[in-house]
Design a protein around this motif. Sequence first.
Motif, PDB file in Angstrom:
ATOM      1  N   ILE A 184      -7.068  -1.134  13.376  1.00  0.00           N
ATOM      2  CA  ILE A 184      -7.943  -0.538  12.367  1.00  0.00           C
ATOM      3  C   ILE A 184      -7.495   0.909  12.237  1.00  0.00           C
ATOM      4  CG2 ILE A 184     -10.312  -0.011  11.704  1.00  0.00           C
ATOM      5  CD1 ILE A 184     -11.243  -2.248  13.548  1.00  0.00           C
ATOM      6  N   THR A 185      -6.790   1.213  11.175  1.00  0.00           N
ATOM      7  CA  THR A 185      -6.152   2.520  11.046  1.00  0.00           C
ATOM      8  C   THR A 185      -7.048   3.523  10.341  1.00  0.00           C
ATOM      9  OG1 THR A 185      -5.120   2.029   8.905  1.00  0.00           O
ATOM     10  CG2 THR A 185      -3.904   1.361  10.895  1.00  0.00           C
ATOM     11  N   LYS A 186      -6.753   4.785  10.584  1.00  0.00           N
ATOM     12  CA  LYS A 186      -7.483   5.849   9.890  1.00  0.00           C
ATOM     13  C   LYS A 186      -7.279   5.752   8.381  1.00  0.00           C
ATOM     14  CE  LYS A 186      -7.398  10.024  11.477  1.00  0.00           C
ATOM     15  NZ  LYS A 186      -6.928  11.330  12.014  1.00  0.00           N
ATOM     16  N   ALA A 187      -6.055   5.418   7.961  1.00  0.00           N
ATOM     17  CA  ALA A 187      -5.766   5.334   6.528  1.00  0.00           C
ATOM     18  C   ALA A 187      -6.615   4.253   5.868  1.00  0.00           C
ATOM     19  CB  ALA A 187      -4.283   5.059   6.310  1.00  0.00           C
ATOM     20  N   SER A 188      -6.732   3.097   6.533  1.00  0.00           N
ATOM     21  CA  SER A 188      -7.522   2.003   5.957  1.00  0.00           C
ATOM     22  C   SER A 188      -9.001   2.354   5.915  1.00  0.00           C
ATOM     23  CB  SER A 188      -7.305   0.723   6.766  1.00  0.00           C
ATOM     24  OG  SER A 188      -5.975   0.282   6.649  1.00  0.00           O
ATOM     25  N   LEU A 189      -9.505   2.968   6.981  1.00  0.00           N
ATOM     26  CA  LEU A 189     -10.916   3.369   6.998  1.00  0.00           C
ATOM     27  C   LEU A 189     -11.185   4.435   5.940  1.00  0.00           C
ATOM     28  CD1 LEU A 189     -11.603   3.529  10.832  1.00  0.00           C
ATOM     29  CD2 LEU A 189     -12.491   1.843   9.220  1.00  0.00           C
ATOM     30  N   ARG A 190     -10.272   5.347   5.793  1.00  0.00           N
ATOM     31  CA  ARG A 190     -10.430   6.397   4.781  1.00  0.00           C
ATOM     32  C   ARG A 190     -10.555   5.777   3.382  1.00  0.00           C
ATOM     33  NH1 ARG A 190      -8.967  11.840   3.989  1.00  0.00           N
ATOM     34  NH2 ARG A 190      -8.428  12.280   1.812  1.00  0.00           N
ATOM     35  N   GLY A 191      -9.667   4.830   3.077  1.00  0.00           N
ATOM     36  CA  GLY A 191      -9.743   4.169   1.778  1.00  0.00           C
ATOM     37  C   GLY A 191     -11.051   3.420   1.597  1.00  0.00           C
ATOM     38  N   LEU A 192     -11.521   2.792   2.668  1.00  0.00           N
ATOM     39  CA  LEU A 192     -12.791   2.058   2.632  1.00  0.00           C
ATOM     40  C   LEU A 192     -13.945   2.999   2.320  1.00  0.00           C
ATOM     41  CD1 LEU A 192     -14.067  -0.819   3.428  1.00  0.00           C
ATOM     42  CD2 LEU A 192     -14.530   0.280   5.628  1.00  0.00           C
ATOM     43  N   PHE A 193     -14.002   4.115   3.035  1.00  0.00           N
ATOM     44  CA  PHE A 193     -15.127   5.046   2.865  1.00  0.00           C
ATOM     45  C   PHE A 193     -15.085   5.735   1.508  1.00  0.00           C
ATOM     46  CE2 PHE A 193     -14.812   5.723   7.756  1.00  0.00           C
ATOM     47  CZ  PHE A 193     -15.264   4.433   7.958  1.00  0.00           C
ATOM     48  N   LYS A 194     -13.899   6.080   1.060  1.00  0.00           N
ATOM     49  CA  LYS A 194     -13.771   6.720  -0.255  1.00  0.00           C
ATOM     50  C   LYS A 194     -14.129   5.740  -1.374  1.00  0.00           C
ATOM     51  CE  LYS A 194     -12.284  10.369  -1.034  1.00  0.00           C
ATOM     52  NZ  LYS A 194     -12.981  11.668  -1.223  1.00  0.00           N
ATOM     53  N   GLY A 195     -13.772   4.452  -1.171  1.00  0.00           N
ATOM     54  CA  GLY A 195     -14.133   3.445  -2.161  1.00  0.00           C
ATOM     55  C   GLY A 195     -15.634   3.294  -2.292  1.00  0.00           C
ATOM     56  N   ALA A 196     -16.354   3.327  -1.170  1.00  0.00           N
ATOM     57  CA  ALA A 196     -17.816   3.249  -1.221  1.00  0.00           C
ATOM     58  C   ALA A 196     -18.388   4.470  -1.919  1.00  0.00           C
ATOM     59  CB  ALA A 196     -18.376   3.136   0.191  1.00  0.00           C
ATOM     60  N   GLU A 197     -17.844   5.616  -1.608  1.00  0.00           N
ATOM     61  CA  GLU A 197     -18.316   6.861  -2.221  1.00  0.00           C
ATOM     62  C   GLU A 197     -18.097   6.854  -3.728  1.00  0.00           C
ATOM     63  OE1 GLU A 197     -16.191  10.746  -1.533  1.00  0.00           O
ATOM     64  OE2 GLU A 197     -17.912  11.082  -0.210  1.00  0.00           O
ATOM     65  N   ALA A 198     -16.990   6.238  -4.161  1.00  0.00           N
ATOM     66  CA  ALA A 198     -16.672   6.191  -5.591  1.00  0.00           C
ATOM     67  C   ALA A 198     -17.387   5.054  -6.317  1.00  0.00           C
ATOM     68  CB  ALA A 198     -15.161   6.062  -5.782  1.00  0.00           C
ATOM     69  N   GLY A 199     -18.078   4.194  -5.573  1.00  0.00           N
ATOM     70  CA  GLY A 199     -18.806   3.097  -6.190  1.00  0.00           C
ATOM     71  C   GLY A 199     -17.948   1.917  -6.584  1.00  0.00           C
ATOM     72  N   VAL A 200     -16.786   1.761  -5.937  1.00  0.00           N
ATOM     73  CA  VAL A 200     -15.881   0.662  -6.309  1.00  0.00           C
ATOM     74  C   VAL A 200     -15.683  -0.327  -5.152  1.00  0.00           C
ATOM     75  CG1 VAL A 200     -14.660   2.046  -8.027  1.00  0.00           C
ATOM     76  CG2 VAL A 200     -13.834   2.030  -5.651  1.00  0.00           C
ATOM     77  N   LEU A 201     -16.458  -0.208  -4.086  1.00  0.00           N
ATOM     78  CA  LEU A 201     -16.300  -1.089  -2.934  1.00  0.00           C
ATOM     79  C   LEU A 201     -17.116  -2.357  -3.118  1.00  0.00           C
ATOM     80  CD1 LEU A 201     -15.002  -1.216  -0.077  1.00  0.00           C
ATOM     81  CD2 LEU A 201     -17.158  -0.325   0.832  1.00  0.00           C
ATOM     82  N   ASP A 202     -16.513  -3.508  -2.818  1.00  0.00           N
ATOM     83  CA  ASP A 202     -17.235  -4.769  -2.875  1.00  0.00           C
ATOM     84  C   ASP A 202     -18.240  -4.855  -1.729  1.00  0.00           C
ATOM     85  OD1 ASP A 202     -15.787  -5.621  -5.090  1.00  0.00           O
ATOM     86  OD2 ASP A 202     -14.252  -6.599  -3.861  1.00  0.00           O
ATOM     87  N   ALA A 203     -19.247  -5.689  -1.901  1.00  0.00           N
ATOM     88  CA  ALA A 203     -20.262  -5.853  -0.858  1.00  0.00           C
ATOM     89  C   ALA A 203     -19.655  -6.370   0.440  1.00  0.00           C
ATOM     90  CB  ALA A 203     -21.361  -6.791  -1.332  1.00  0.00           C
ATOM     91  N   LEU A 204     -18.612  -7.214   0.331  1.00  0.00           N
ATOM     92  CA  LEU A 204     -17.915  -7.734   1.506  1.00  0.00           C
ATOM     93  C   LEU A 204     -16.422  -7.485   1.340  1.00  0.00           C
ATOM     94  CD1 LEU A 204     -17.877  -9.331   4.176  1.00  0.00           C
ATOM     95  CD2 LEU A 204     -17.738 -11.437   2.814  1.00  0.00           C
ATOM     96  N   THR A 205     -15.847  -6.772   2.312  1.00  0.00           N
ATOM     97  CA  THR A 205     -14.431  -6.432   2.284  1.00  0.00           C
ATOM     98  C   THR A 205     -13.767  -6.935   3.551  1.00  0.00           C
ATOM     99  OG1 THR A 205     -14.830  -4.418   0.994  1.00  0.00           O
ATOM    100  CG2 THR A 205     -12.764  -4.533   2.227  1.00  0.00           C
ATOM    101  N   PHE A 206     -12.582  -7.524   3.402  1.00  0.00           N
ATOM    102  CA  PHE A 206     -11.765  -7.889   4.550  1.00  0.00           C
ATOM    103  C   PHE A 206     -10.656  -6.854   4.645  1.00  0.00           C
ATOM    104  CE2 PHE A 206     -13.983 -11.685   3.359  1.00  0.00           C
ATOM    105  CZ  PHE A 206     -14.303 -12.282   4.570  1.00  0.00           C
ATOM    106  N   LEU A 207     -10.827  -5.913   5.575  1.00  0.00           N
ATOM    107  CA  LEU A 207      -9.949  -4.753   5.628  1.00  0.00           C
ATOM    108  C   LEU A 207      -8.523  -5.165   5.976  1.00  0.00           C
ATOM    109  CD1 LEU A 207     -10.303  -1.674   5.291  1.00  0.00           C
ATOM    110  CD2 LEU A 207     -10.440  -1.523   7.789  1.00  0.00           C
ATOM    111  N   ASP A 208      -7.575  -4.751   5.134  1.00  0.00           N
ATOM    112  CA  ASP A 208      -6.140  -5.018   5.336  1.00  0.00           C
ATOM    113  C   ASP A 208      -5.810  -6.510   5.347  1.00  0.00           C
ATOM    114  OD1 ASP A 208      -5.608  -2.296   5.459  1.00  0.00           O
ATOM    115  OD2 ASP A 208      -5.857  -2.206   7.626  1.00  0.00           O
ATOM    116  N   LEU A 209      -6.563  -7.290   4.602  1.00  0.00           N
ATOM    117  CA  LEU A 209      -6.264  -8.713   4.467  1.00  0.00           C
ATOM    118  C   LEU A 209      -4.951  -8.888   3.705  1.00  0.00           C
ATOM    119  CD1 LEU A 209      -7.384 -11.667   4.814  1.00  0.00           C
ATOM    120  CD2 LEU A 209      -8.297 -11.409   2.487  1.00  0.00           C
ATOM    121  N   HIS A 210      -4.045  -9.735   4.244  1.00  0.00           N
ATOM    122  CA  HIS A 210      -2.764  -9.990   3.583  1.00  0.00           C
ATOM    123  C   HIS A 210      -2.984 -11.042   2.494  1.00  0.00           C
ATOM    124  CE1 HIS A 210      -0.516  -8.603   7.464  1.00  0.00           C
ATOM    125  NE2 HIS A 210      -1.062  -7.607   6.802  1.00  0.00           N
ATOM    126  N   THR A 211      -3.337 -10.598   1.313  1.00  0.00           N
ATOM    127  CA  THR A 211      -3.704 -11.521   0.229  1.00  0.00           C
ATOM    128  C   THR A 211      -2.529 -12.386  -0.220  1.00  0.00           C
ATOM    129  OG1 THR A 211      -3.321  -9.714  -1.350  1.00  0.00           O
ATOM    130  CG2 THR A 211      -5.582 -10.062  -0.598  1.00  0.00           C
TER     131      THR A 211
END
Length: 417
Positions: free
Chosen positions: A355-382
Amino acid sequence: MLKQVETSRAIAETVALCRPEVICAYPITPQTHIVEALAEMVGAGQLQHCEFINVESEFAALSVAIGASAAGARAYTATASQGLLFMAEAVYNAAGLGLPIVMTIGNRAIGAPINIWNDHSDSMSMRDAGWIQLYAETPQESADLHILAFRVAEELSCPVMVCVDGFVLTHSYEPVDLVTQGDVDAYLPAFEPRQVLDPADPVSIGAMVGPEAFLEVRYLAHHKQLRALECIPELSQEFRERFGHASGGLLRTYRTEGAETIVVALGSVNGTIQEVVDDLRREGSAIGSVSVCCYRPFPLAALRAAIGEAKRVIVVEKSLAPGIGGILSTDVRTALSHTSIPLFTAIAGLGGRAITKASLRGLFKGAEAGVLDALTFLDLHTELIQRHLERESKRRRSGPPAENLLADIRLLAAQIG
């Protein structure tokens, strides 16, 4: 005394200071170093008046602890992952009988596929068994919580799990302030069981109970957990006064003053979360975090107070309930049930994925910007997911998913190379 030591060794030395009378264990990665060290101490005579019992399985380990505790001995064991599942029947029995056993969980993923690395799938599978569950954030707390665990267990006559992130904590080397025998003896009185099997005063323990009293017995177990919500903060404060540093408690807040975003998590990932919080605070984001130490019983009121007037809550959790998503999130949502604060769940770190700082940073900024989904799988290899789903859609005998994904990873790596 400050000592550079493997966390597993620090746990073992601290457990020894608690003067256990029976230790029983079966080896399973990543908790084995703990009980190996305790076995060495018993064999060398460093830990006296203690019997170390080698058993043939994890189920036997907890069964022996149950017998020892029922006979009036201070009992300890440890396990992880499939080992905890194998002793599941005994886990419920220990709680139902109200026996103050302490057990370390070296948190590790549950198969299949086989995975020996850290997440919280194992202890989460036993979250409703009736054990108090305490989660360590640091190597220091990994050791300290065992002293608190014995005290809480024996105050309430209730078993306690101390959950320590496998490898991330169990195998790390950091300075740990190892306490003295005198201080532990002053904090942890000699064991006086509330119930004991005594030939001179025979009683039945674990007898059949029918519908006429089963609900009441279960309610008393629930009531005991609620008492723990009052007991744990008091004993944690006493711990701090005795040993000179804080450990335990229900939860800890980090830079939550004026925070609009609150991040909630269990265990060692909180250290990384706090680093990201510091970075974002310097950039002007109003963000803070809450580390939940006591997961069972769940500190609803304390968490509600810690979240305060935040505008959003993000739960970062190292476990997954297939078909619904988050597990910790369900409890956090209950704490927020009388508010309109939106809750976001991020499933992260399964099977030991970083669980990297870069991934967490993107997660938190996404929530702050209102673009985060209710359920996220962090760094999922889609791309891997899409390849497998396409394979399944094209042919019935598509093969085992895990092995197919590994083959796809090798193929993609070769293409990149």
